[in-house]
Design a protein around this motif. Sequence first.
Motif, PDB file in Angstrom:
ATOM      1  N   PHE A  86      30.607  33.230  34.578  1.00 42.11           N
ATOM      2  CA  PHE A  86      31.823  32.740  33.933  1.00 42.11           C
ATOM      3  C   PHE A  86      32.991  33.127  34.824  1.00 42.11           C
ATOM      4  CE2 PHE A  86      35.494  32.727  31.194  1.00 42.11           C
ATOM      5  CZ  PHE A  86      35.278  31.645  30.358  1.00 42.11           C
ATOM      6  N   PRO A  87      33.947  32.217  35.014  1.00 44.27           N
ATOM      7  CA  PRO A  87      34.046  30.863  34.473  1.00 44.27           C
ATOM      8  C   PRO A  87      33.123  29.878  35.197  1.00 44.27           C
ATOM      9  CG  PRO A  87      35.885  31.305  35.918  1.00 44.27           C
ATOM     10  CD  PRO A  87      35.136  32.598  35.811  1.00 44.27           C
ATOM     11  N   ARG A  88      32.839  28.783  34.505  1.00 43.68           N
ATOM     12  CA  ARG A  88      31.978  27.748  35.078  1.00 43.68           C
ATOM     13  C   ARG A  88      32.758  26.480  35.433  1.00 43.68           C
ATOM     14  NH1 ARG A  88      26.525  28.717  34.397  1.00 43.68           N
ATOM     15  NH2 ARG A  88      25.973  30.398  32.967  1.00 43.68           N
ATOM     16  N   THR A  89      33.971  26.368  34.908  1.00 44.27           N
ATOM     17  CA  THR A  89      34.788  25.181  35.170  1.00 44.27           C
ATOM     18  C   THR A  89      36.203  25.615  35.538  1.00 44.27           C
ATOM     19  OG1 THR A  89      35.564  24.968  32.879  1.00 44.27           O
ATOM     20  CG2 THR A  89      33.463  23.895  33.434  1.00 44.27           C
ATOM     21  N   VAL A  90      36.957  24.688  36.104  1.00 47.43           N
ATOM     22  CA  VAL A  90      38.341  24.983  36.471  1.00 47.43           C
ATOM     23  C   VAL A  90      39.166  25.280  35.221  1.00 47.43           C
ATOM     24  CG1 VAL A  90      40.451  24.017  37.471  1.00 47.43           C
ATOM     25  CG2 VAL A  90      38.242  23.643  38.609  1.00 47.43           C
ATOM     26  N   ALA A  91      38.894  24.567  34.130  1.00 50.85           N
ATOM     27  CA  ALA A  91      39.633  24.813  32.881  1.00 50.85           C
ATOM     28  C   ALA A  91      39.385  26.240  32.391  1.00 50.85           C
ATOM     29  CB  ALA A  91      39.210  23.806  31.816  1.00 50.85           C
ATOM     30  N   GLN A  92      38.141  26.699  32.471  1.00 47.13           N
ATOM     31  CA  GLN A  92      37.826  28.067  32.065  1.00 47.13           C
ATOM     32  C   GLN A  92      38.491  29.077  33.000  1.00 47.13           C
ATOM     33  OE1 GLN A  92      33.543  28.187  32.007  1.00 47.13           O
ATOM     34  NE2 GLN A  92      33.389  27.291  29.957  1.00 47.13           N
ATOM     35  N   ALA A  93      38.506  28.769  34.283  1.00 50.06           N
ATOM     36  CA  ALA A  93      39.132  29.667  35.256  1.00 50.06           C
ATOM     37  C   ALA A  93      40.616  29.822  34.967  1.00 50.06           C
ATOM     38  CB  ALA A  93      38.915  29.131  36.672  1.00 50.06           C
ATOM     39  N   ALA A  94      41.275  28.710  34.656  1.00 49.43           N
ATOM     40  CA  ALA A  94      42.708  28.756  34.366  1.00 49.43           C
ATOM     41  C   ALA A  94      42.979  29.531  33.085  1.00 49.43           C
ATOM     42  CB  ALA A  94      43.256  27.335  34.261  1.00 49.43           C
ATOM     43  N   ALA A  95      42.143  29.315  32.070  1.00 50.58           N
ATOM     44  CA  ALA A  95      42.325  30.016  30.793  1.00 50.58           C
ATOM     45  C   ALA A  95      42.082  31.513  30.954  1.00 50.58           C
ATOM     46  CB  ALA A  95      41.381  29.437  29.738  1.00 50.58           C
ATOM     47  N   LEU A  96      41.071  31.873  31.736  1.00 52.49           N
ATOM     48  CA  LEU A  96      40.775  33.281  31.980  1.00 52.49           C
ATOM     49  C   LEU A  96      41.931  33.944  32.723  1.00 52.49           C
ATOM     50  CD1 LEU A  96      38.725  35.640  31.884  1.00 52.49           C
ATOM     51  CD2 LEU A  96      37.867  34.828  34.100  1.00 52.49           C
ATOM     52  N   GLU A  97      42.460  33.262  33.718  1.00 57.64           N
ATOM     53  CA  GLU A  97      43.584  33.801  34.484  1.00 57.64           C
ATOM     54  C   GLU A  97      44.785  34.078  33.582  1.00 57.64           C
ATOM     55  OE1 GLU A  97      45.927  32.573  38.552  1.00 57.64           O
ATOM     56  OE2 GLU A  97      45.683  31.032  37.020  1.00 57.64           O
ATOM     57  N   THR A  98      45.095  33.135  32.705  1.00 55.61           N
ATOM     58  CA  THR A  98      46.227  33.290  31.794  1.00 55.61           C
ATOM     59  C   THR A  98      46.027  34.480  30.874  1.00 55.61           C
ATOM     60  OG1 THR A  98      46.700  30.918  31.840  1.00 55.61           O
ATOM     61  CG2 THR A  98      47.562  32.168  29.970  1.00 55.61           C
ATOM     62  N   MET A  99      44.829  34.615  30.309  1.00 56.14           N
ATOM     63  CA  MET A  99      44.554  35.704  29.374  1.00 56.14           C
ATOM     64  C   MET A  99      44.622  37.059  30.069  1.00 56.14           C
ATOM     65  SD  MET A  99      42.055  38.034  28.339  1.00 56.14           S
ATOM     66  CE  MET A  99      40.422  37.379  28.744  1.00 56.14           C
ATOM     67  N   LEU A 100      44.018  37.172  31.261  1.00 53.19           N
ATOM     68  CA  LEU A 100      44.024  38.445  31.974  1.00 53.19           C
ATOM     69  C   LEU A 100      45.438  38.832  32.408  1.00 53.19           C
ATOM     70  CD1 LEU A 100      40.815  38.094  34.191  1.00 53.19           C
ATOM     71  CD2 LEU A 100      41.100  39.504  32.143  1.00 53.19           C
ATOM     72  N   ALA A 101      46.221  37.835  32.811  1.00 46.64           N
ATOM     73  CA  ALA A 101      47.606  38.113  33.203  1.00 46.64           C
ATOM     74  C   ALA A 101      48.404  38.624  32.008  1.00 46.64           C
ATOM     75  CB  ALA A 101      48.249  36.860  33.782  1.00 46.64           C
ATOM     76  N   LYS A 102      48.165  38.038  30.855  1.00 43.38           N
ATOM     77  CA  LYS A 102      48.847  38.462  29.634  1.00 43.38           C
ATOM     78  C   LYS A 102      48.516  39.908  29.294  1.00 43.38           C
ATOM     79  CE  LYS A 102      47.242  37.104  25.665  1.00 43.38           C
ATOM     80  NZ  LYS A 102      46.842  36.258  24.512  1.00 43.38           N
ATOM     81  N   LYS A 103      47.288  40.307  29.595  1.00 47.76           N
ATOM     82  CA  LYS A 103      46.853  41.674  29.320  1.00 47.76           C
ATOM     83  C   LYS A 103      47.294  42.650  30.416  1.00 47.76           C
ATOM     84  CE  LYS A 103      44.664  41.104  25.442  1.00 47.76           C
ATOM     85  NZ  LYS A 103      45.148  41.782  24.221  1.00 47.76           N
ATOM     86  N   GLY A 104      47.849  42.121  31.494  1.00 48.00           N
ATOM     87  CA  GLY A 104      48.266  42.985  32.582  1.00 48.00           C
ATOM     88  C   GLY A 104      47.129  43.468  33.458  1.00 48.00           C
ATOM     89  N   HIS A 105      45.995  42.763  33.404  1.00 48.88           N
ATOM     90  CA  HIS A 105      44.832  43.145  34.212  1.00 48.88           C
ATOM     91  C   HIS A 105      44.310  41.918  34.957  1.00 48.88           C
ATOM     92  CE1 HIS A 105      44.768  47.053  32.293  1.00 48.88           C
ATOM     93  NE2 HIS A 105      44.737  46.479  31.107  1.00 48.88           N
ATOM     94  N   PRO A 106      45.074  41.409  35.916  1.00 46.66           N
ATOM     95  CA  PRO A 106      44.653  40.196  36.624  1.00 46.66           C
ATOM     96  C   PRO A 106      43.412  40.424  37.479  1.00 46.66           C
ATOM     97  CG  PRO A 106      46.502  41.216  37.735  1.00 46.66           C
ATOM     98  CD  PRO A 106      46.315  41.972  36.454  1.00 46.66           C
ATOM     99  N   LEU A 107      42.846  39.339  37.935  1.00 49.64           N
ATOM    100  CA  LEU A 107      41.687  39.422  38.813  1.00 49.64           C
ATOM    101  C   LEU A 107      42.071  40.035  40.146  1.00 49.64           C
ATOM    102  CD1 LEU A 107      39.987  35.939  38.335  1.00 49.64           C
ATOM    103  CD2 LEU A 107      39.025  38.150  37.674  1.00 49.64           C
ATOM    104  N   LEU A 108      41.190  40.882  40.657  1.00 45.22           N
ATOM    105  CA  LEU A 108      41.389  41.441  41.983  1.00 45.22           C
ATOM    106  C   LEU A 108      40.868  40.478  43.038  1.00 45.22           C
ATOM    107  CD1 LEU A 108      42.281  43.990  43.559  1.00 45.22           C
ATOM    108  CD2 LEU A 108      39.915  44.755  43.428  1.00 45.22           C
ATOM    109  N   ALA A 109      39.720  39.869  42.754  1.00 48.97           N
ATOM    110  CA  ALA A 109      39.127  38.942  43.716  1.00 48.97           C
ATOM    111  C   ALA A 109      38.028  38.126  43.050  1.00 48.97           C
ATOM    112  CB  ALA A 109      38.550  39.695  44.908  1.00 48.97           C
TER     113      ALA A 109
END
Length: 208
Positions: A86-109
């Motif tokens: 996960f994510p498996r699609t671009v839509a999921q990737a975008a949604a995951l990015e938004t949620m993690l950014a909101k939590k203050g824990h963005p993706l490292l890589a």
Amino acid sequence: MNLILLGPPGAGKGTQAKKLEDKYGLKQLSTGDMLRAEVAAGTDLGKQAKAVMDAGGLVSDDIIIAMIENRIQQADCAKGVIFDGFPRTVAQAAALETMLAKKGHPLLAAIELQVDEAILVDRLNKRVAEMQSRGEAVRSDDNEETLRKRLQEFRNKTAPIIPFYQGKSLLRSVDGMASIDVVEAAIDKILVGSGAGAAPSAPSAQHP
């Protein structure tokens, strides 16, 4: 430290995720496990997911993201998580990015394990032949036809998220055909070079 491991079936994501768990105290997350846990616990999200699955539908991205949001707040995820599958699609990737950014824990890589599909198929055939010669049972889905279908599904559905993360300057690639130890060292180099939440400064190999 939140990471995504990308790569087709047989690329070694599970093996490397386990090593990252042991070395950095991260938690590998499986959306399938989360779904089953929410359903078993009878949570509101679990009930929503069960209703969809019972009707033969696919659980929506919103429900999956909400489950992930709940899961990463648990104590065993305090040091960060590894997303595998996960994510498996671009839509999921975008949604995951938004949620993690909101939590203050963005993706490292987002670390891509690059592989040669022809070699993966050859390895599977050799492994199955060796098992059969020893009289061992072979799983019904452990065959070339199934692997090729899974590889095709990856190319069609999941591979498009690779340029998504490349565009975000998050994509780092390693040679997944190297030995387990060499792949592990390449991933370590990415993480050491990245610092605490900074973009990796010296990836082992940038995706073209």
